[in-house]
Design a protein around this motif. Structure first.
Motif, PDB file in Angstrom:
ATOM      1  N   VAL A 141      -9.762   2.969 -15.572  1.00  0.00           N
ATOM      2  CA  VAL A 141      -8.402   2.502 -15.813  1.00  0.00           C
ATOM      3  C   VAL A 141      -7.384   3.559 -15.387  1.00  0.00           C
ATOM      4  N   ALA A 142      -6.398   3.120 -14.581  1.00  0.00           N
ATOM      5  CA  ALA A 142      -5.274   3.982 -14.203  1.00  0.00           C
ATOM      6  C   ALA A 142      -4.007   3.348 -14.763  1.00  0.00           C
ATOM      7  N   GLU A 143      -3.210   4.122 -15.482  1.00  0.00           N
ATOM      8  CA  GLU A 143      -2.008   3.569 -16.098  1.00  0.00           C
ATOM      9  C   GLU A 143      -0.793   4.421 -15.757  1.00  0.00           C
ATOM     10  N   GLY A 144       0.254   3.728 -15.229  1.00  0.00           N
ATOM     11  CA  GLY A 144       1.508   4.400 -14.929  1.00  0.00           C
ATOM     12  C   GLY A 144       1.437   5.403 -13.791  1.00  0.00           C
ATOM     13  N   GLN A 145       0.460   5.295 -12.939  1.00  0.00           N
ATOM     14  CA  GLN A 145       0.307   6.264 -11.853  1.00  0.00           C
ATOM     15  C   GLN A 145       0.991   5.780 -10.571  1.00  0.00           C
ATOM     16  N   GLN A 146       1.368   6.738  -9.739  1.00  0.00           N
ATOM     17  CA  GLN A 146       2.017   6.430  -8.468  1.00  0.00           C
ATOM     18  C   GLN A 146       1.043   6.664  -7.320  1.00  0.00           C
ATOM     19  N   PHE A 147       0.875   5.598  -6.520  1.00  0.00           N
ATOM     20  CA  PHE A 147       0.048   5.673  -5.319  1.00  0.00           C
ATOM     21  C   PHE A 147       0.887   5.353  -4.090  1.00  0.00           C
ATOM     22  N   ASP A 148       2.182   5.681  -4.169  1.00  0.00           N
ATOM     23  CA  ASP A 148       3.106   5.388  -3.081  1.00  0.00           C
ATOM     24  C   ASP A 148       2.661   6.097  -1.792  1.00  0.00           C
ATOM     25  N   TYR A 149       2.693   5.340  -0.707  1.00  0.00           N
ATOM     26  CA  TYR A 149       2.370   5.838   0.642  1.00  0.00           C
ATOM     27  C   TYR A 149       0.909   6.288   0.787  1.00  0.00           C
TER      28      TYR A 149
ATOM     29  N   ARG B 217     -12.310  -1.894 -11.617  1.00  0.00           N
ATOM     30  CA  ARG B 217     -11.229  -0.943 -11.845  1.00  0.00           C
ATOM     31  C   ARG B 217     -10.034  -1.683 -12.417  1.00  0.00           C
ATOM     32  N   GLU B 218      -9.143  -0.934 -13.065  1.00  0.00           N
ATOM     33  CA  GLU B 218      -7.952  -1.551 -13.637  1.00  0.00           C
ATOM     34  C   GLU B 218      -6.745  -0.648 -13.413  1.00  0.00           C
ATOM     35  N   PHE B 219      -5.639  -1.271 -12.990  1.00  0.00           N
ATOM     36  CA  PHE B 219      -4.394  -0.554 -12.737  1.00  0.00           C
ATOM     37  C   PHE B 219      -3.289  -1.210 -13.559  1.00  0.00           C
ATOM     38  N   VAL B 220      -2.623  -0.440 -14.400  1.00  0.00           N
ATOM     39  CA  VAL B 220      -1.575  -0.962 -15.267  1.00  0.00           C
ATOM     40  C   VAL B 220      -0.265  -0.218 -14.994  1.00  0.00           C
ATOM     41  N   SER B 221       0.781  -0.972 -14.644  1.00  0.00           N
ATOM     42  CA  SER B 221       2.113  -0.391 -14.380  1.00  0.00           C
ATOM     43  C   SER B 221       2.040   0.728 -13.346  1.00  0.00           C
TER      44      SER B 221
ATOM     45  N   PHE C  70      -4.983  -5.740 -11.579  1.00  0.00           N
ATOM     46  CA  PHE C  70      -3.681  -5.087 -11.428  1.00  0.00           C
ATOM     47  C   PHE C  70      -2.710  -5.796 -12.372  1.00  0.00           C
ATOM     48  N   THR C  71      -2.059  -5.062 -13.250  1.00  0.00           N
ATOM     49  CA  THR C  71      -1.108  -5.659 -14.185  1.00  0.00           C
ATOM     50  C   THR C  71       0.229  -4.925 -14.094  1.00  0.00           C
ATOM     51  N   ASP C  72       1.310  -5.679 -13.868  1.00  0.00           N
ATOM     52  CA  ASP C  72       2.669  -5.108 -13.799  1.00  0.00           C
ATOM     53  C   ASP C  72       2.759  -4.000 -12.752  1.00  0.00           C
ATOM     54  N   CYS C  73       2.145  -4.211 -11.612  1.00  0.00           N
ATOM     55  CA  CYS C  73       2.173  -3.200 -10.548  1.00  0.00           C
ATOM     56  C   CYS C  73       3.215  -3.536  -9.485  1.00  0.00           C
ATOM     57  N   ASP C  74       3.730  -2.501  -8.837  1.00  0.00           N
ATOM     58  CA  ASP C  74       4.762  -2.642  -7.806  1.00  0.00           C
ATOM     59  C   ASP C  74       4.119  -2.483  -6.427  1.00  0.00           C
TER      60      ASP C  74
END
Length: 198
Positions: A4-12, A23-27, A45-49
């Motif tokens: 689980v990854a929560e609130g992390q940035q994977f931009d670019y 796997r799980e990605f939250v926010s 993926f939950t609430d992801c941008d």
């Protein structure tokens, strides 16, 4: 055990061609990330941008994109099966060709998109926003379209056979030359006030 990854940035970030499972990605933020040719199974993926993300040629099965935001995203050549996009919003994005089968798109917003020729077969689209979308020639066979917003939606030449449709859709959408079954033809006539005699 699910990672689980929560609130992390994977931009670019560049995850192209990778395979993800359980796997799980939250926010989390995937702004401008390269996820092309990504393969996922049982990934949530939950609430992801996903603004500006490249998901072209990716494949997803038994995964979920819940309440996610896609803007200026590349979703062309994406394949989705047995997944959930519940409550997600897709705007100003490239989405065709696209293939989504047996998936839950309830409460999604895909209004104003060019969805001509896409495959949305056997999908649940309950209360989804399809307003002003171009679904000309789309395959919607066996899908659940109850409660959808369809004002200005183009469904010409779309395959609607076996789909569950509310009377309001027949009044809101443009359905010229759509492929329908006998029961749907009767529903269309009734929605337009026609009295079909025996």
């Amino acid at each position: 055990m699910t990672d689980v990854a929560e609130g992390q940035q994977f931009d670019y970030a560049d995850f192209s061609g990778e395979t993800w499972e359980d796997r799980e990605f939250v926010s989390c933020s995937f702004v401008e990330a390269d996820l092309s040719e990504l393969s996922t199974r049982a990934v949530i993926f939950t609430d992801c941008d996903f603004t500006g993300v490249n998901l072209s040629f990716s494949k997803h099965s038994s995964s979920a994109f819940r309440n996610c935001h896609f803007e200026r995203a590349h979703l062309n050549k994406i394949e989705i099966a047995d997944c959930s996009l519940l409550g997600s919003v897709i705007t100003n994005s490239r989405v065709r060709p696209m293939k989504i089968v047996d998936s839950d798109l309830s409460l999604t917003s895909i209004g104003g998109l060019d969805l001509s020729g896409v495959i949305l077969r056997g999908c649940r689209l309950r209360e989804a926003n399809l307003a002003d979308s171009d679904l000309t020639g789309a395959d919607l066979t066996g899908s659940d379209l109850t409660g959808v917003r369809a004002i200005g939606t183009k469904l010409g030449q779309a395959n609607l056979r076996g789909a569950r449709i509310d009377p309001m859709l027949w009044l809101q959408a443009k359905v010229t030359d759509s492929l329908v079954d006998h029961g749907q033809a009767m529903e269309f006539a009734a929605a337009h006030g026609l009295n079909i005699g025996g």
